[in-house]
Design a protein around this motif. Structure first.
Motif, PDB file in Angstrom:
ATOM      1  N   LYS A  50     -72.317  54.371-101.911  1.00 47.67           N
ATOM      2  CA  LYS A  50     -71.025  54.200-101.257  1.00 47.67           C
ATOM      3  C   LYS A  50     -69.847  54.430-102.217  1.00 47.67           C
ATOM      4  CE  LYS A  50     -73.351  52.969 -97.624  1.00 47.67           C
ATOM      5  NZ  LYS A  50     -73.591  53.962 -96.547  1.00 47.67           N
ATOM      6  N   TYR A  52     -67.628  56.887-102.607  1.00 47.91           N
ATOM      7  CA  TYR A  52     -67.224  58.092-101.893  1.00 47.91           C
ATOM      8  C   TYR A  52     -66.393  59.044-102.748  1.00 47.91           C
ATOM      9  CZ  TYR A  52     -68.799  55.295 -97.943  1.00 47.91           C
ATOM     10  OH  TYR A  52     -69.565  54.526 -97.098  1.00 47.91           O
ATOM     11  N   PHE A 111     -62.087  54.611 -96.270  1.00 50.22           N
ATOM     12  CA  PHE A 111     -63.381  53.972 -96.507  1.00 50.22           C
ATOM     13  C   PHE A 111     -63.171  52.492 -96.848  1.00 50.22           C
ATOM     14  CE2 PHE A 111     -63.757  58.437 -97.991  1.00 50.22           C
ATOM     15  CZ  PHE A 111     -64.644  58.891 -97.026  1.00 50.22           C
ATOM     16  N   ALA A 114     -65.415  50.864 -99.569  1.00 51.81           N
ATOM     17  CA  ALA A 114     -65.451  51.512-100.883  1.00 51.81           C
ATOM     18  C   ALA A 114     -65.582  50.488-102.008  1.00 51.81           C
ATOM     19  CB  ALA A 114     -64.192  52.353-101.090  1.00 51.81           C
TER      20      ALA A 114
END
Length: 200
Positions: A50, A52, A111, A114
């Motif tokens: 995760k 990103y 996100f 994040a």
């Protein structure tokens, strides 16, 4: 049972090592190694960790790997190693900081899950920029990579990406090696004006 994340980490690590070592030797094959390693990293970062911004950065590395291959493969004399002025570095860092905060705002809005978005954004943006000056053969690219790799090692360790964290520590050492190798070349000093005029 096959542990896919660990396998991806190991393979990406090997290709990453090959990239840095070949780049330090100014060998054009570094770009192919970087492209393969980055493709593996895209999947690992996006699906498992995760991170990103790091996944986006890896995609960018694929693109710049292609650009780097083409640029270094130009049918002309070997591209010179460049030494830029302090003014250029101040501008470079200022642009990097501004883009990092902008990217941080974007990532946190898109996100919500994040991990370490501010640190992730800074390492991502400065990696974007450092890759560009690696293509252009600025000798100072290695100084930026030393800092980026050391900070990224901590970030990966905090996300339990221990193999990648170890890789970044190794990258830090290899960046020092790369800097010392490139210092052996006769560097051409370039000013801010010359950069825009491309008079080198």
């Amino acid at each position: 049972m096959l542990d896919i994340p660990v396998l991806l980490e190991v393979l990406a690590t090997l290709f990453g090592l090959a990239y840095v070592i070949l780049a330090a030797k100014k060998n054009i094959w570094c770009w192919l190694m970087g492209i393969i390693g980055s493709c593996l990293s895209i999947y690992l970062f996006w699906v498992y960790s995760k991170l990103y911004a790091e996944a986006i950065l890896s995609f960018y590395y694929v693109i710049t790997g292609i650009i780097g291959w083409v640029y270094w493969n130009k049918p002309k004399a070997e591209l010179p190693v460049l030494r830029v002025s302090y003014t250029v570095h101040l501008l470079f860092v200022g642009i990097g900081v501004g883009l990092s905060y902008a990217f941080y705002s974007l990532v946190t809005n898109i996100f919500t899950d994040a991990a370490r978005p501010l640190l992730d954004s800074f390492t991502t943006v400065f990696s974007f920029l450092a890759t560009l000056i690696t293509i252009k053969k600025w000798i100072s690219n290695w100084i930026y990579w030393i800092v980026i790799d050391a900070v990224t090692a901590y970030m990966y360790w905090s996300r339990n990406l221990n193999i990648y964290s170890g890789l970044m520590i190794l990258y830090t050492g290899l960046a020092i090696y790369g800097y010392l190798q490139w210092r052996k070349s006769e560097a051409k000093t370039v000013t801010l004006v010359q950069l825009f005029q491309k008079s080198y």
